[in-house]
Design a protein around this motif. Structure first.
Motif, PDB file in Angstrom:
ATOM      1  N   GLN A 185      24.255  -5.554 111.891  1.00  0.00           N
ATOM      2  CA  GLN A 185      24.347  -5.362 110.444  1.00  0.00           C
ATOM      3  C   GLN A 185      24.027  -6.701 109.772  1.00  0.00           C
ATOM      4  OE1 GLN A 185      25.315  -2.157 109.107  1.00  0.00           O
ATOM      5  NE2 GLN A 185      24.971  -1.632 111.277  1.00  0.00           N
ATOM      6  N   MET A 186      22.931  -6.740 109.030  1.00  0.00           N
ATOM      7  CA  MET A 186      22.468  -7.987 108.418  1.00  0.00           C
ATOM      8  C   MET A 186      22.949  -8.040 106.971  1.00  0.00           C
ATOM      9  SD  MET A 186      21.001  -8.830 111.176  1.00  0.00           S
ATOM     10  CE  MET A 186      20.217 -10.377 110.750  1.00  0.00           C
ATOM     11  N   ALA A 187      24.014  -8.808 106.742  1.00  0.00           N
ATOM     12  CA  ALA A 187      24.643  -8.852 105.419  1.00  0.00           C
ATOM     13  C   ALA A 187      24.074  -9.956 104.536  1.00  0.00           C
ATOM     14  CB  ALA A 187      26.154  -9.033 105.569  1.00  0.00           C
ATOM     15  N   GLY A 188      23.385 -10.929 105.114  1.00  0.00           N
ATOM     16  CA  GLY A 188      22.820 -12.012 104.327  1.00  0.00           C
ATOM     17  C   GLY A 188      21.472 -11.648 103.726  1.00  0.00           C
ATOM     18  N   ALA A 189      20.960 -12.544 102.891  1.00  0.00           N
ATOM     19  CA  ALA A 189      19.650 -12.322 102.275  1.00  0.00           C
ATOM     20  C   ALA A 189      18.558 -12.501 103.332  1.00  0.00           C
ATOM     21  CB  ALA A 189      19.437 -13.304 101.133  1.00  0.00           C
ATOM     22  N   ILE A 190      17.632 -11.540 103.372  1.00  0.00           N
ATOM     23  CA  ILE A 190      16.538 -11.589 104.343  1.00  0.00           C
ATOM     24  C   ILE A 190      15.230 -11.765 103.582  1.00  0.00           C
ATOM     25  CG2 ILE A 190      15.397 -10.449 106.266  1.00  0.00           C
ATOM     26  CD1 ILE A 190      18.389 -11.027 106.734  1.00  0.00           C
ATOM     27  N   ALA A 191      14.535 -12.846 103.859  1.00  0.00           N
ATOM     28  CA  ALA A 191      13.251 -13.086 103.207  1.00  0.00           C
ATOM     29  C   ALA A 191      12.269 -11.976 103.577  1.00  0.00           C
ATOM     30  CB  ALA A 191      12.703 -14.443 103.621  1.00  0.00           C
ATOM     31  N   PRO A 192      11.427 -11.554 102.637  1.00  0.00           N
ATOM     32  CA  PRO A 192      10.489 -10.456 102.907  1.00  0.00           C
ATOM     33  C   PRO A 192       9.640 -10.669 104.160  1.00  0.00           C
ATOM     34  CG  PRO A 192      10.519 -10.955 100.570  1.00  0.00           C
ATOM     35  CD  PRO A 192      11.347 -12.004 101.236  1.00  0.00           C
ATOM     36  N   ALA A 193       9.258 -11.905 104.454  1.00  0.00           N
ATOM     37  CA  ALA A 193       8.399 -12.161 105.604  1.00  0.00           C
ATOM     38  C   ALA A 193       9.076 -11.816 106.922  1.00  0.00           C
ATOM     39  CB  ALA A 193       7.975 -13.635 105.618  1.00  0.00           C
ATOM     40  N   TRP A 194      10.410 -11.818 106.947  1.00  0.00           N
ATOM     41  CA  TRP A 194      11.138 -11.564 108.188  1.00  0.00           C
ATOM     42  C   TRP A 194      11.644 -10.135 108.301  1.00  0.00           C
ATOM     43  CZ3 TRP A 194      10.727 -14.940 111.998  1.00  0.00           C
ATOM     44  CH2 TRP A 194      10.355 -16.253 111.676  1.00  0.00           C
ATOM     45  N   GLN A 195      11.548  -9.378 107.238  1.00  0.00           N
ATOM     46  CA  GLN A 195      12.053  -8.009 107.275  1.00  0.00           C
ATOM     47  C   GLN A 195      11.308  -7.110 108.270  1.00  0.00           C
ATOM     48  OE1 GLN A 195      12.458  -6.412 103.284  1.00  0.00           O
ATOM     49  NE2 GLN A 195      13.708  -8.152 102.628  1.00  0.00           N
ATOM     50  N   PRO A 196       9.986  -7.213 108.396  1.00  0.00           N
ATOM     51  CA  PRO A 196       9.297  -6.335 109.366  1.00  0.00           C
ATOM     52  C   PRO A 196       9.752  -6.548 110.804  1.00  0.00           C
ATOM     53  CG  PRO A 196       7.728  -7.229 107.789  1.00  0.00           C
ATOM     54  CD  PRO A 196       9.003  -7.957 107.572  1.00  0.00           C
ATOM     55  N   VAL A 197       9.953  -7.800 111.226  1.00  0.00           N
ATOM     56  CA  VAL A 197      10.360  -8.034 112.617  1.00  0.00           C
ATOM     57  C   VAL A 197      11.799  -7.600 112.835  1.00  0.00           C
ATOM     58  CG1 VAL A 197      11.119 -10.443 112.347  1.00  0.00           C
ATOM     59  CG2 VAL A 197      10.198  -9.644 114.545  1.00  0.00           C
ATOM     60  N   LEU A 198      12.659  -7.754 111.828  1.00  0.00           N
ATOM     61  CA  LEU A 198      14.039  -7.260 111.951  1.00  0.00           C
ATOM     62  C   LEU A 198      14.035  -5.748 112.107  1.00  0.00           C
ATOM     63  CD1 LEU A 198      15.894  -9.455 109.319  1.00  0.00           C
ATOM     64  CD2 LEU A 198      16.137  -9.556 111.793  1.00  0.00           C
ATOM     65  N   SER A 199      13.168  -5.095 111.374  1.00  0.00           N
ATOM     66  CA  SER A 199      13.056  -3.640 111.490  1.00  0.00           C
ATOM     67  C   SER A 199      12.601  -3.236 112.892  1.00  0.00           C
ATOM     68  CB  SER A 199      12.078  -3.111 110.442  1.00  0.00           C
ATOM     69  OG  SER A 199      11.892  -1.726 110.570  1.00  0.00           O
ATOM     70  N   GLN A 200      11.638  -3.958 113.443  1.00  0.00           N
ATOM     71  CA  GLN A 200      11.156  -3.667 114.792  1.00  0.00           C
ATOM     72  C   GLN A 200      12.264  -3.859 115.827  1.00  0.00           C
ATOM     73  OE1 GLN A 200       8.340  -2.476 116.097  1.00  0.00           O
ATOM     74  NE2 GLN A 200       7.281  -2.240 114.147  1.00  0.00           N
ATOM     75  N   LEU A 201      13.144  -4.808 115.572  1.00  0.00           N
ATOM     76  CA  LEU A 201      14.246  -5.084 116.494  1.00  0.00           C
ATOM     77  C   LEU A 201      15.413  -4.105 116.337  1.00  0.00           C
ATOM     78  CD1 LEU A 201      14.235  -8.977 116.217  1.00  0.00           C
ATOM     79  CD2 LEU A 201      13.687  -7.661 118.271  1.00  0.00           C
ATOM     80  N   GLY A 202      15.389  -3.295 115.291  1.00  0.00           N
ATOM     81  CA  GLY A 202      16.448  -2.316 115.098  1.00  0.00           C
ATOM     82  C   GLY A 202      17.638  -2.835 114.337  1.00  0.00           C
ATOM     83  N   ALA A 203      17.496  -3.974 113.671  1.00  0.00           N
ATOM     84  CA  ALA A 203      18.592  -4.493 112.826  1.00  0.00           C
ATOM     85  C   ALA A 203      18.694  -3.643 111.556  1.00  0.00           C
ATOM     86  CB  ALA A 203      18.344  -5.944 112.475  1.00  0.00           C
ATOM     87  N   VAL A 204      19.875  -3.618 110.979  1.00  0.00           N
ATOM     88  CA  VAL A 204      20.137  -2.793 109.802  1.00  0.00           C
ATOM     89  C   VAL A 204      20.429  -3.717 108.620  1.00  0.00           C
ATOM     90  CG1 VAL A 204      21.591  -1.029 108.768  1.00  0.00           C
ATOM     91  CG2 VAL A 204      21.066  -0.952 111.232  1.00  0.00           C
ATOM     92  N   LEU A 205      19.640  -3.604 107.571  1.00  0.00           N
ATOM     93  CA  LEU A 205      19.862  -4.425 106.373  1.00  0.00           C
ATOM     94  C   LEU A 205      20.956  -3.794 105.539  1.00  0.00           C
ATOM     95  CD1 LEU A 205      16.186  -5.280 105.324  1.00  0.00           C
ATOM     96  CD2 LEU A 205      17.680  -6.413 106.991  1.00  0.00           C
ATOM     97  N   VAL A 206      22.006  -4.556 105.252  1.00  0.00           N
ATOM     98  CA  VAL A 206      23.120  -4.078 104.458  1.00  0.00           C
ATOM     99  C   VAL A 206      22.832  -4.359 102.998  1.00  0.00           C
ATOM    100  CG1 VAL A 206      25.592  -4.260 104.006  1.00  0.00           C
ATOM    101  CG2 VAL A 206      24.716  -4.481 106.347  1.00  0.00           C
ATOM    102  N   ARG A 207      22.772  -3.302 102.212  1.00  0.00           N
ATOM    103  CA  ARG A 207      22.455  -3.472 100.779  1.00  0.00           C
ATOM    104  C   ARG A 207      23.729  -3.619  99.953  1.00  0.00           C
ATOM    105  NH1 ARG A 207      17.343  -4.963 101.238  1.00  0.00           N
ATOM    106  NH2 ARG A 207      16.087  -3.483 102.417  1.00  0.00           N
TER     107      ARG A 207
END
Length: 380
Positions: free
Chosen positions: A358-380
């Motif tokens: 669960q990724m609770a911190g701010a994620i820069a747009p450039a890193w969001q695609p690789v986090l998605s590929q890894l199966g991490a979940v962005l907490v809004r």
């Protein structure tokens, strides 16, 4: 009830409760006498399975909880009427995460726009391709068995793939046929890489000529090298380990999920073979995890990846087993090094894949695609 002999390093063997009686044993070496009363043999990659091992035994099903099959003489098993199953793709994500961390630990600067030569586009190669594309890297894929490039990649010759900034190997060990892979990277091909490229081998040790690689590294003309596999396993050459940027004891795919998935896939195959319903789901694995920090650059991305697994830890453990000092001196015998290599694998600490964080911190747009590929979940 079936009589099952299984490698003691396989997790989740309780899946076979009710199907058979389990006897666990070290995979290297495997005592043939254990098979005299066995119906089923379950192994990992360190056990050489062939006609000499099985002939005259009642074994009629062999399962390998691994991606590769080069340790199994498939033709000889067929001649003996032995059914074979393995677990393609079971640890593909674990290996891809290992490769990703190796690349992020190396970069000479901005990764976006650099090229990655992915040699071998099976389950692992495709996972790696997706991850590095998410970083903005260009994938030059080489696989002589493919006629069409995987999504987002460019299908190229071996020479073109070896001209990439990063070369990562994901091929089986093949000695015969139209596309052998033993010493696929021989002396001349390794010499052509030069010291500016990164070479990662997580496939099989003999795919790279280790003697030629060592000579190049000693002369300062070899590539930056990350090795998870070694030509002389379970012996790791101390001189080669000393000159590698990172080394590990054939554990790139050793995630809890990867190993458990391999056992579960064999459970399904064995149930099918003996005509029983495979009613047990794969056991739950990763604990709930939350990352509160922002990810804005390579350093912060690596900090998160290191929360799950560190290549440097594996390197340090392997150096200790080999008896390698920071000065490059080694002090353990061959027998001690070989036994230590297998003990590292047997006692490998729990390593979970990154999916589900669960990724609770701010994620820069450039890193969001690789986090998605890894199966991490962005907490809004």
């Amino acid at each position: 009830m079936l009589r099952i002999v299984a490698d003691e390093n396989m997790p989740a063997l309780s899946l076979f409760d009710g199907i058979g009686q389990i006897i666990t044993t070290p995979g290297r070496p495997l005592e043939r006498a254990l098979l005299n009363q066995a119906d089923v043999l379950l192994v990992r990659s360190v056990t050489q399975v062939d006609g000499a091992l099985l002939e005259g035994t009642p074994v009629r099903f062999v399962g390998s909880a691994t991606i590769g099959t080069d340790h199994v003489a498939l033709d000889e098993l067929g001649q003996l009427g032995v059914c074979f199953a393995h677990a393609p793709g079971c640890n593909a994500m674990a290996v891809a995460e290992y490769v990703l961390q190796a690349i992020l630990s190396w970069p000479p600067g901005e990764l976006a726009g650099l090229s990655v030569g992915v040699i071998g586009m099976g389950n692992v190669g495709r996972r790696v391709s997706a991850l590095v594309q998410a970083l903005g890297m260009k994938v030059l894929a080489h696989d002589p068995w493919l006629e069409q490039a995987p999504a987002g990649a460019t299908l190229v010759t071996l020479a073109q793939a070896l001209a990439a900034d990063v070369i990562t190997l994901h091929v089986p060990l093949v000695d015969a046929g139209p596309h052998p892979t033993r010493h696929l990277l021989d002396g001349p091909r390794l010499a052509a890489l030069g010291p500016q490229r990164l070479l990662i081998n997580t496939s099989r040790g003999p795919v790279v000529d280790n003697t030629a690689l060592l000579a190049l590294l000693r002369s300062g003309t070899g590539p930056v090298t990350v090795l998870d596999v070694w030509e002389t396993e379970p012996l790791v050459p101390p001189a080669l380990l000393a000159l590698a940027a990172s080394g590990s004891p054939h554990v790139a795919g050793y995630s809890v999920e990867g190993k458990t998935r391999g056992t579960w896939m064999l459970y399904q195959a064995l149930c099918q073979w003996c005509g029983e319903a495979a009613s047990r789901p794969m056991p739950p694995l990763a604990p709930s995890r939350q990352w509160p920090h922002a990810i804005t650059d390579t350093a912060s991305m690596l900090a998160w990846l290191h929360a799950g697994y560190r290549l440097a830890d594996d390197h340090q453990r392997l150096c200790e087993v080999v008896g390698l000092t920071p000065e490059g001196v080694h002090y353990r015998s061959e027998a001690e090094r070989a036994a230590g290599f297998d003990l590292l694998r047997k006692r490998y600490p729990a390593r979970h894949e990154m999916a589900g964080w669960q990724m609770a911190g701010a994620i820069a747009p450039a890193w969001q695609p690789v986090l998605s590929q890894l199966g991490a979940v962005l907490v809004r």
